[in-house]
Design an enzyme around this catalytic site. Structure first.
Site, short mmCIF file in Angstrom:
data_model
loop_
_atom_site.label_atom_id
_atom_site.label_comp_id
_atom_site.label_asym_id
_atom_site.label_seq_id
_atom_site.Cartn_x
_atom_site.Cartn_y
_atom_site.Cartn_z
N ASP A 68 45.64 43.49 30.68
CA ASP A 68 46.35 42.23 30.44
C ASP A 68 47.74 42.27 31.08
O ASP A 68 48.18 41.28 31.68
CB ASP A 68 46.43 41.90 28.93
CG ASP A 68 46.64 43.12 28.06
OD1 ASP A 68 46.58 44.25 28.58
OD2 ASP A 68 46.89 42.96 26.85
N LYS A 82 41.75 49.23 29.36
CA LYS A 82 42.07 48.59 28.08
C LYS A 82 41.95 49.70 27.02
O LYS A 82 41.18 49.60 26.06
CB LYS A 82 41.12 47.42 27.83
CG LYS A 82 41.47 46.55 26.66
CD LYS A 82 42.70 45.69 26.90
CE LYS A 82 43.04 44.89 25.63
NZ LYS A 82 44.37 44.27 25.69
N ASP A 118 36.66 42.84 39.21
CA ASP A 118 36.13 41.54 39.66
C ASP A 118 37.21 40.48 39.49
O ASP A 118 37.52 39.70 40.41
CB ASP A 118 34.90 41.21 38.79
CG ASP A 118 34.14 40.01 39.30
OD1 ASP A 118 34.49 39.48 40.36
OD2 ASP A 118 33.19 39.58 38.59
N ASP A 178 40.18 38.99 42.60
CA ASP A 178 40.29 37.56 42.95
C ASP A 178 41.71 37.07 42.73
O ASP A 178 42.24 36.28 43.51
CB ASP A 178 39.30 36.72 42.14
CG ASP A 178 37.96 36.60 42.84
OD1 ASP A 178 37.76 37.32 43.84
OD2 ASP A 178 37.12 35.80 42.40
#
Ligand code: NAD
Length: 360
Positions: A227, A195, A251, A255
């Site tokens: 993003d 970011k 993390d 997923d």
């Protein structure tokens, strides 16, 4: 060749799936003349039942003497298991965090691969992934927001909380190096996710990653904002080979990536330290709801064993054999209940292990 493997069977479905992975490794040993000496290690609920704590110092020391550790999964049903009446530091998951920390496991690897045979379970439209996808997320595991200073305090009558996101150049360099080394064994592309338009830690991440990239001229480096990456994972996952990212972004993105494969029982993972040593485990938990029923899919653990051969033992050909065996068994139509589809042949945990071992 001869190796010492730590084997953590764990809790819930852990012992069932670990047994099938061991069966497949036995088949590999028979084929190639290797010897794996297993050291049984207790972690999680199984350790609480014997020692009153989820991980003993003796177990950590024994793990250090192994070439790698293979794990089923740990933990129980928080609503019913007595393990969750203990204070948080004595619960099963505390043992897992502790062993990662004690063994310096800073690099977490999570492959997300779409098997052609399981395309039906993928939530992404077929037209967006005509050739499937095959990526691996390399996540920094011991720094960043989850390990920084934090506090909750009263700021002139207003409850306030602060978490600190901190990385130093050495932490970034070692994980970036790992990602580039892995890319060299694959399609030679690293997408570094950050970011950097907002965070200083991300700007340092970009700078150091570019320095590491200079040592790997064959690998293409691309930078992507987190993003955008979250969108690209569901829009065009086939563009990714190796995704390199920090702890919290990893993390969440790992997923997301695993969900687009559509099946939790298929997802392997590895956590590595500075040496060749690693802890290998499925991405899913101990599934207490189906424990002891031979309903669990052992493939995630079997594929974790393949990763162990590739990354800790340098047995690439043997790892390929396991991955090919899994593909063949799926192509023949065998399925455990979690990936069952119309017209396929339903098998249980043990049969699935037998079929894959027989293909080796
Ligand atoms: P879970 O992954 O154990 O189960 C979620 C759902 O997926 C359940 O319906 C389960 O039956 C199913 N499932 C999971 N693995 C499967 C497999 N191999 N084959 C077929 N179905 C499978 O997640 P949860 O229920 O949230 O957690 C259960 C326990 O596992 C908790 O104690 C949790 O803390 C622990 N946990 C451990 C690890 C680990 O060992 N690294 C990781 C995540 C969760």
């Amino acid at each position: 060749m001869e190796f010492k493997i730590g084997l953590i069977r764990g809790d819930g479905i852990g012992p069932e799936i670990a047994e099938e992975a061991r069966k497949v490794l036995d088949a590999v040993c028979r084929k190639y003349g290797h010897t794996f000496n297993y050291s049984e290690l207790l972690l999680g609920g199984a350790s609480i039942d014997v020692h009153g704590i989820p991980l003993t110092d003796e177990t950590i020391e024994e793990a250090r003497t192994c070439d790698a550790v293979l794990m089923g999964s740990i933990g129980g049903d928080a609503a019913t298991s007595p393990w969750y009446k203990l204070e948080p530091s004595k619960r099963p998951e505390a043992g897992l965090l502790k062993i990662r920390k004690e063994l310096g496991l800073f690099a977490n690897l999570r492959p997300a691969y779409l098997y052609n045979e399981l395309k039906g379970a993928c939530p992404i439209k077929d037209s967006l992934i005509p050739d499937g996808f095959d990526m691996i997320i390399v996540r920094e595991l011991t720094g960043g927001l989850y390990f920084g200073d934090r506090k909750t305090y009263d700021d002139n009558g207003v409850m306030t909380a602060v978490d600190t996101l901190k990385y130093n150049e050495n932490e970034i360099r070692r994980i970036a190096r790992r990602a580039f080394e892995i890319a060299m064994k694959r399609r030679k592309k690293v997408t570094s996710v950050d970011k950097a338009n907002v965070l200083d830690s991300s700007r340092l991440w970009r700078k150091i990653t570019a320095e590491v990239a200079a040592d790997f001229p064959e690998v293409t480096l691309e930078n992507m904002l987190v993003d955008n990456c979250a969108m690209q994972l569901v829009r065009n996952p086939a563009q990714f080979d190796v995704i390199l990212t920090e702890n919290m972004f990893g993390d969440i993105l790992s997923d997301e990536a695993s969900m687009v494969t559509g099946s939790i029982g298929m997802l392997s993972s590895a956590s590595l330290n500075e040496t060749k040593f690693g802890l290998y485990e499925p991405s899913h938990g101990s599934a207490p709801d189906i424990a002891g029923m031979s309903l669990a899919n052992p493939i995630a653990t079997i594929l974790s064993a393949a990763m162990m051969l590739r990354y800790s033992l340098d047995l690439d050909r043997e790892a390929d054999d396991i991955e090919e065996a899994v593909k063949k068994v799926l192509a023949e139509g065998y399925r455990t209940q979690d990936i069952m589809a119309e017209g396929m042949k339903l098998t249980n945990t043990v049969e699935m292990g037998n079929l894959i071992a027989a293909e080796i």
